[in-house]
Design an enzyme around this catalytic site. Sequence first.
Site, PDB file in Angstrom:
ATOM      1  N   GLY A   1       0.776  -1.238   0.000  1.00 40.19           N
ATOM      2  CA  GLY A   1       0.000   0.000   0.000  1.00 40.19           C
ATOM      3  C   GLY A   1       0.801   1.280   0.000  1.00 40.19           C
ATOM      4  O   GLY A   1       0.230   2.359   0.157  1.00 40.19           O
TER       5      GLY A   1
ATOM      6  N   TRP B   1       2.401   2.983  -2.430  1.00 44.71           N
ATOM      7  CA  TRP B   1       2.055   3.925  -3.504  1.00 44.71           C
ATOM      8  C   TRP B   1       0.647   4.468  -3.318  1.00 44.71           C
ATOM      9  O   TRP B   1       0.396   5.647  -3.561  1.00 44.71           O
ATOM     10  CB  TRP B   1       2.221   3.240  -4.861  1.00 44.71           C
TER      11      TRP B   1
ATOM     12  N   ASP C   1      -5.052  -5.916  -5.831  1.00 40.61           N
ATOM     13  CA  ASP C   1      -3.994  -6.905  -5.658  1.00 40.61           C
ATOM     14  C   ASP C   1      -4.637  -8.257  -5.369  1.00 40.61           C
ATOM     15  O   ASP C   1      -5.772  -8.328  -4.888  1.00 40.61           O
ATOM     16  CB  ASP C   1      -3.058  -6.515  -4.504  1.00 40.61           C
TER      17      ASP C   1
ATOM     18  N   ASP D   1      -7.694 -10.043  -9.532  1.00 36.30           N
ATOM     19  CA  ASP D   1      -6.673 -10.122 -10.575  1.00 36.30           C
ATOM     20  C   ASP D   1      -7.003  -9.072 -11.625  1.00 36.30           C
ATOM     21  O   ASP D   1      -8.084  -9.117 -12.240  1.00 36.30           O
ATOM     22  CB  ASP D   1      -6.672 -11.521 -11.193  1.00 36.30           C
TER      23      ASP D   1
ATOM     24  N   ASP E   1       3.682  -0.620  -9.485  1.00 38.57           N
ATOM     25  CA  ASP E   1       5.024  -0.909  -8.970  1.00 38.57           C
ATOM     26  C   ASP E   1       5.210  -2.422  -8.851  1.00 38.57           C
ATOM     27  O   ASP E   1       5.994  -2.908  -8.052  1.00 38.57           O
ATOM     28  CB  ASP E   1       5.215  -0.237  -7.600  1.00 38.57           C
TER      29      ASP E   1
ATOM     30  N   LYS F   1       6.799   0.006 -13.360  1.00 35.53           N
ATOM     31  CA  LYS F   1       8.164  -0.471 -13.198  1.00 35.53           C
ATOM     32  C   LYS F   1       8.569  -1.336 -14.387  1.00 35.53           C
ATOM     33  O   LYS F   1       7.785  -2.168 -14.863  1.00 35.53           O
ATOM     34  CB  LYS F   1       8.281  -1.288 -11.908  1.00 35.53           C
TER      35      LYS F   1
END
EC number: 2.1.1.166
Length: 234
Positions: free
Chosen positions: A80, A82, A100, A116, A140, A180
């Site tokens: 959590g 971000w 998540d 998902d 991320d 990322k």
Amino acid sequence: MSTSKPGSGVRNMKQRVKTANKRSLSSKIWLERQLNDPYVARAKREGYRSRAAFKLLEIDDKYNLLKPGQRVVDLGAAPGGWSQIAARKVGAKGRVVGIDLLHIDPMPGVEFIELDFLDEGAPGKLMELLGGPADVVMSDMAANTTGHKKTDHLRIMGLAEAAIFFAREVLAPGGSFIAKVFQGGTEGQLLTDLKRDFAVVRHVKPAASRSDSAELYVMATGFRGTAGNEKPDY
């Protein structure tokens, strides 16, 4: 927020992790790095859920990605960090939804869902929770590593590509995307794909990213939208 340098006020105590309890070498190396990481210590002091929070803070300070009132999606949000920064930046008039597969402890200003993001119904579900299309999609996420650099690179690039596909489904025109990636020779195609849909695309590497890591972030702003991409208000 403190403006002091990451290591200020922290004693230079080089901590060592014993190999007790049959801990594997890789676990020992990871834990030792965590114990000696000034960003980990600073995150604990300042109440952030992860050191990754500082990466987004640095990026946002430079590029002003997050603004009051925005709708934000955080893909792979656990634990959590971000989402925590996003909620603070968008304020009470904004909306932040973190998604998540893992459970995430509740947080003021953020709605977390266990889902998902690759599920067919995920884009619609996220826009319903946001109350409309997203202004920012951020990720991320990192795939579990194998130790084989080429395999690990392909895995994280696959995640980034999936996140881009998701972003195209939920972003409002003018929206932004950040994810990322790893340096490794295939990220050029990803940038080419993004440049078709966004006005500005760049690589960024915040200081909080470990210097010995190939980690980078790709940031795309000014989403052009696609035919039929106008989203209704929910």
